[in-house]
Design an enzyme around this catalytic site. Structure first.
Site, PDB file in Angstrom:
ATOM      1  CG  ASP A  67      -2.046   1.033   1.128  1.00 47.07           C
ATOM      2  OD1 ASP A  67      -2.340   1.501   0.012  1.00 47.07           O
ATOM      3  OD2 ASP A  67      -2.613   1.386   2.172  1.00 47.07           O
ATOM      4  CG  ASP A  84      -1.550   2.435   6.184  1.00 42.22           C
ATOM      5  OD1 ASP A  84      -1.991   1.439   6.777  1.00 42.22           O
ATOM      6  OD2 ASP A  84      -2.255   3.174   5.465  1.00 42.22           O
TER       7      ASP A  84
HETATM    8  N1  LIG Z   1       3.609   6.864  13.747  1.00 40.25           N
HETATM    9  C1  LIG Z   1       3.001   7.942  13.282  1.00 40.25           C
HETATM   10  N2  LIG Z   1       3.449   9.171  13.618  1.00 40.25           N
HETATM   11  C2  LIG Z   1       2.818  10.282  13.162  1.00 40.25           C
HETATM   12  N3  LIG Z   1       1.742  10.270  12.341  1.00 40.25           N
HETATM   13  C3  LIG Z   1       1.257   9.082  11.965  1.00 40.25           C
HETATM   14  C4  LIG Z   1       1.860   7.850  12.402  1.00 40.25           C
HETATM   15  N4  LIG Z   1       1.158   6.822  11.870  1.00 40.25           N
HETATM   16  C5  LIG Z   1       0.178   7.373  11.151  1.00 40.25           C
HETATM   17  N5  LIG Z   1       0.214   8.727  11.186  1.00 40.25           N
HETATM   18  C6  LIG Z   1      -0.722   9.675  10.546  1.00 40.25           C
HETATM   19  O1  LIG Z   1      -2.010   9.095  10.465  1.00 40.25           O
HETATM   20  C7  LIG Z   1      -2.439   8.971   9.102  1.00 40.25           C
HETATM   21  C8  LIG Z   1      -3.174   7.666   8.894  1.00 40.25           C
HETATM   22  O2  LIG Z   1      -2.337   6.584   9.249  1.00 40.25           O
HETATM   23  P1  LIG Z   1      -2.266   5.276   8.367  1.00 40.25           P
HETATM   24  O3  LIG Z   1      -1.800   5.632   6.996  1.00 40.25           O
HETATM   25  O4  LIG Z   1      -1.447   4.292   9.135  1.00 40.25           O
HETATM   26  O5  LIG Z   1      -3.740   4.751   8.379  1.00 40.25           O
HETATM   27  P2  LIG Z   1      -4.860   4.653   7.232  1.00 40.25           P
HETATM   28  O6  LIG Z   1      -5.524   3.383   7.465  1.00 40.25           O
HETATM   29  O7  LIG Z   1      -4.280   4.900   5.889  1.00 40.25           O
HETATM   30  O8  LIG Z   1      -5.794   5.826   7.613  1.00 40.25           O
HETATM   31  P3  LIG Z   1      -6.492   6.828   6.633  1.00 40.25           P
HETATM   32  O9  LIG Z   1      -7.302   5.981   5.716  1.00 40.25           O
HETATM   33  O10 LIG Z   1      -7.270   7.721   7.541  1.00 40.25           O
HETATM   34  O11 LIG Z   1      -5.362   7.561   5.897  1.00 40.25           O
HETATM   35  C9  LIG Z   1      -1.152   9.086   8.278  1.00 40.25           C
HETATM   36  O12 LIG Z   1      -1.360   9.620   7.002  1.00 40.25           O
HETATM   37  C10 LIG Z   1      -0.292  10.008   9.122  1.00 40.25           C
HETATM   38  O13 LIG Z   1      -0.600  11.359   8.833  1.00 40.25           O
HETATM   39 MG   LIG Z   2      -2.507   5.224   5.123  1.00 46.79          MG
END
Ligand SMILES: Nc1ncnc2c1ncn2[C@@H]1O[C@H](COP(=O)(O)OP(=O)(O)OP(=O)(O)O)[C@@H](O)[C@H]1O
Ligand SMILES: [Mg+2]
Length: 129
Positions: A67, A84
């Protein structure tokens, strides 16, 4: 944990319970922005780092992200951090090759718009080689 152990730049996983995962916070005073919202001074350098990390992930951690895109890469003060991993798969997964190709295509498409030359086949060979 596999990625961290292999030295890929990912947040440190602290704990998990069922589907809840607690990770190291990436950022300083402000949360680190994803690549699409970050100011990129040297796109070629960032591109090369992402490919290097993707190769490390594949070769040393034995994972395909599956992804990977500008939305799942954080820019922490110029440093690339992959996040992610919910869809990450083993290279033996029947669709692992497709996923790796899609990851590379996403990154190439994004960086092409920033003027970085990217030959997808070449990059995939570089990662698998
Ligand atoms: N460890 C981290 N530190 C800081 N920010 C984070 C971290 N993990 C995730 N994020 C923030 O949270 C957002 C969403 O996280 P992630 O990509 O893991 O989940 P997702 O399932 O794709 O969620 P979404 O669909 O809402 O984007 C990221 O784009 C980032 O901005
Ligand atoms: Mg994401």
């Amino acid at each position: 944990m596999r990625a961290k152990k292999a030295g890929v730049t990912v947040p440190e996983p602290y704990a998990f319970l069922n589907n809840i995962l607690v990770l190291e916070y990436i950022g300083k005073d402000d949360i680190a922005p994803p690549l699409n919202k970050a100011h990129i001074k040297d796109p070629k350098k960032v591109f090369d780092t992402i490919i290097k990390e993707t190769k490390k992930l594949y070769k040393d951690a034995g994972l395909v992200h599956a992804d990977l895109s500008q939305f799942n890469i954080l820019m922490d003060d110029g440093k690339v951090v992959l996040i992610d991993f919910g869809q990450a798969t083993l290279p033996t997964h029947p669709h692992a090759d497709e996923f790796l190709e899609r990851d590379v295509r996403n990154i190439c498409n994004y960086f092409s718009k920033l003027g970085v030359k990217c030959d997808e086949k070449n990059v995939i060979e570089q990662i698998r080689g």
